[in-house]
Design a protein around this motif. Structure first.
Motif, PDB file in Angstrom:
ATOM      1  N   SER A   1       0.847  -1.178   0.000  1.00 29.94           N
ATOM      2  CA  SER A   1       0.000   0.000   0.000  1.00 29.94           C
ATOM      3  C   SER A   1       0.883   1.229   0.000  1.00 29.94           C
ATOM      4  O   SER A   1       2.065   1.147   0.279  1.00 29.94           O
ATOM      5  CB  SER A   1      -0.917  -0.005   1.224  1.00 29.94           C
ATOM      6  OG  SER A   1      -1.740   1.128   1.236  1.00 29.94           O
ATOM      7  N   SER A   2       0.267   2.349  -0.283  1.00 26.92           N
ATOM      8  CA  SER A   2       0.923   3.663  -0.370  1.00 26.92           C
ATOM      9  C   SER A   2       1.682   3.815  -1.685  1.00 26.92           C
ATOM     10  O   SER A   2       2.494   2.985  -2.062  1.00 26.92           O
ATOM     11  CB  SER A   2       1.870   3.913   0.797  1.00 26.92           C
ATOM     12  OG  SER A   2       1.158   3.970   2.005  1.00 26.92           O
ATOM     13  N   GLY A   3       1.358   4.863  -2.425  1.00 24.46           N
ATOM     14  CA  GLY A   3       1.979   5.089  -3.719  1.00 24.46           C
ATOM     15  C   GLY A   3       3.433   5.471  -3.601  1.00 24.46           C
ATOM     16  O   GLY A   3       3.933   5.790  -2.539  1.00 24.46           O
TER      17      GLY A   3
ATOM     18  N   ARG B   1       1.645  13.076  -4.037  1.00 29.39           N
ATOM     19  CA  ARG B   1       0.486  12.835  -4.901  1.00 29.39           C
ATOM     20  C   ARG B   1      -0.581  12.054  -4.156  1.00 29.39           C
ATOM     21  O   ARG B   1      -1.779  12.343  -4.252  1.00 29.39           O
ATOM     22  CB  ARG B   1       0.920  12.072  -6.161  1.00 29.39           C
ATOM     23  CG  ARG B   1      -0.216  11.818  -7.145  1.00 29.39           C
ATOM     24  CD  ARG B   1       0.271  11.181  -8.425  1.00 29.39           C
ATOM     25  NE  ARG B   1       0.773   9.830  -8.209  1.00 29.39           N
ATOM     26  CZ  ARG B   1       1.192   9.025  -9.188  1.00 29.39           C
ATOM     27  NH1 ARG B   1       1.196   9.471 -10.441  1.00 29.39           N
ATOM     28  NH2 ARG B   1       1.628   7.818  -8.934  1.00 29.39           N
ATOM     29  N   SER B   2      -0.145  11.044  -3.380  1.00 30.55           N
ATOM     30  CA  SER B   2      -1.090  10.232  -2.621  1.00 30.55           C
ATOM     31  C   SER B   2      -1.818  11.061  -1.573  1.00 30.55           C
ATOM     32  O   SER B   2      -3.035  10.959  -1.409  1.00 30.55           O
ATOM     33  CB  SER B   2      -0.350   9.073  -1.950  1.00 30.55           C
ATOM     34  OG  SER B   2      -1.246   8.262  -1.223  1.00 30.55           O
TER      35      SER B   2
ATOM     36  N   SER C   1      -2.341   1.365  -6.529  1.00 32.79           N
ATOM     37  CA  SER C   1      -1.725   1.659  -5.241  1.00 32.79           C
ATOM     38  C   SER C   1      -2.446   2.808  -4.544  1.00 32.79           C
ATOM     39  O   SER C   1      -2.774   2.736  -3.354  1.00 32.79           O
ATOM     40  CB  SER C   1      -0.246   1.991  -5.424  1.00 32.79           C
ATOM     41  OG  SER C   1       0.363   2.287  -4.191  1.00 32.79           O
ATOM     42  N   GLU C   2      -2.692   3.885  -5.297  1.00 22.25           N
ATOM     43  CA  GLU C   2      -3.418   5.012  -4.724  1.00 22.25           C
ATOM     44  C   GLU C   2      -4.861   4.627  -4.401  1.00 22.25           C
ATOM     45  O   GLU C   2      -5.433   5.101  -3.409  1.00 22.25           O
ATOM     46  CB  GLU C   2      -3.409   6.202  -5.692  1.00 22.25           C
ATOM     47  CG  GLU C   2      -2.056   6.887  -5.859  1.00 22.25           C
ATOM     48  CD  GLU C   2      -1.131   6.161  -6.832  1.00 22.25           C
ATOM     49  OE1 GLU C   2       0.030   6.580  -6.948  1.00 22.25           O
ATOM     50  OE2 GLU C   2      -1.585   5.189  -7.472  1.00 22.25           O
TER      51      GLU C   2
ATOM     52  N   ASP D   1      -5.006   2.896  -1.072  1.00 20.27           N
ATOM     53  CA  ASP D   1      -4.885   3.885  -0.005  1.00 20.27           C
ATOM     54  C   ASP D   1      -6.243   4.524   0.288  1.00 20.27           C
ATOM     55  O   ASP D   1      -6.644   4.682   1.447  1.00 20.27           O
ATOM     56  CB  ASP D   1      -3.896   4.981  -0.402  1.00 20.27           C
ATOM     57  CG  ASP D   1      -2.443   4.561  -0.259  1.00 20.27           C
ATOM     58  OD1 ASP D   1      -2.196   3.454   0.244  1.00 20.27           O
ATOM     59  OD2 ASP D   1      -1.555   5.336  -0.658  1.00 20.27           O
TER      60      ASP D   1
ATOM     61  N   VAL E   1      -1.407   4.975   5.989  1.00 20.81           N
ATOM     62  CA  VAL E   1      -2.113   5.787   5.008  1.00 20.81           C
ATOM     63  C   VAL E   1      -2.576   7.048   5.733  1.00 20.81           C
ATOM     64  O   VAL E   1      -3.483   7.004   6.552  1.00 20.81           O
ATOM     65  CB  VAL E   1      -3.324   5.022   4.445  1.00 20.81           C
ATOM     66  CG1 VAL E   1      -4.119   5.919   3.488  1.00 20.81           C
ATOM     67  CG2 VAL E   1      -2.867   3.750   3.733  1.00 20.81           C
TER      68      VAL E   1
END
Length: 253
Positions: free
Chosen positions: A6-8, A13-14, A75-76, A79, A133
């Motif tokens: 997880s997590s970009g 950006r995330s 990925s995003e 999140d 996140v």
């Protein structure tokens, strides 16, 4: 369960996506909220392995590329799913603190709510979140769960450590329960049925003289749980011991 990252790769950006408005529709009429809701629906019904941008697009009846104008990638998206799910925990930031029983009752409430969340969304247990996140609902969750520990004699670091200990315990027992659920689904045999079939055979092949303590304790636990383990018992027993330890720490002050 296999963990999913997880997590970009781009934190900025995330974070911008997590904290942005999720209600404004694009040219296609889509919103981030609608995309996340569809993704959660897929993960709840089919598991995280079934989740893909294409599958979400099919569920929404749009082209896959139209999703990327709202969410850069999977990925995003995961999140956003995690943050949205945590938003289900509490109607109000003061909910844990409002529970009877002081800080201890509040922490029991926190543990149960997190356990129930994992039961509703077991896919959350598949997502590796070593780095949290940092969305609005995750932040609200952290605030709500820390407040009952504030002003009771713990340092700030200890408050964070106590909450982490409780949540890690809940996650661990929920993970065991999810694994048992999956095994039952795959085999069609409940934990009780498995134990009733296994126990007589084990009694014949396992010599108690070689394993006196293991035989006695294993038999007692198996009969009590009607299985090799009982995650709900583990949750409540372990939580009580954790809170006893916290109470002892506070009393030392």
């Amino acid at each position: 369960m296999d963990g999913k990252k997880s997590s970009g790769t781009d934190p900025a950006r995330s974070l911008a996506l997590l904290w942005g408005s999720h209600t404004k529709p694009g040219r296609s009429g889509l919103t981030v909220r609608a995309i996340v809701d569809a993704a959660i629906g897929i993960a709840d019904a089919e598991g995280l392995d079934a989740l893909s941008m294409r599958h979400v697009a099919e569920r929404l009846g749009v082209g896959t590329m139209s999703l990327y104008t709202h969410v850069p990638g999977k990925s995003e998206l995961t999140d956003l799913m995690v943050d949205r799910a945590y938003g289900e925990l509490y109607d109000d930031v003061g909910a844990p603190s409002a529970q009877p029983g002081g800080w201890r009752g509040a922490m029991e409430f926190v543990a149960v709510r997190n356990w129930e969340l994992y039961r509703r969304h077991p896919w959350m247990l598949q997502i590796i979140t070593a780095r949290p996140v940092l969305g609005p609902n995750v932040s609200l969750k952290y605030e709500a769960e820390l407040r009952p520990l504030d002003g009771i004699g713990l340092t700030d670091v200890e408050m964070d450590s106590v909450l982490t200990l409780i949540l890690t315990h809940v996650e661990g027992t929920a993970r065991v329960q999810a694994s048992l659920d999956q095994v039952q689904q795959d085999t069609g045999m409940s934990e009780t049925e498995w134990w009733l079939a296994s126990a007589p055979v084990l009694d014949k092949v396992m010599d108690p003289s070689h394993f006196p303590v293991a035989s006695r304790v294993g038999q007692a636990a198996g009969q009590a749980h009607q299985g090799a383990s009982d995650p709900v018992h583990a949750l409540t027993f372990g939580l009580a011991r954790i809170l006893d330890g916290v109470a002892a720490l506070i009393a030392q002050r």
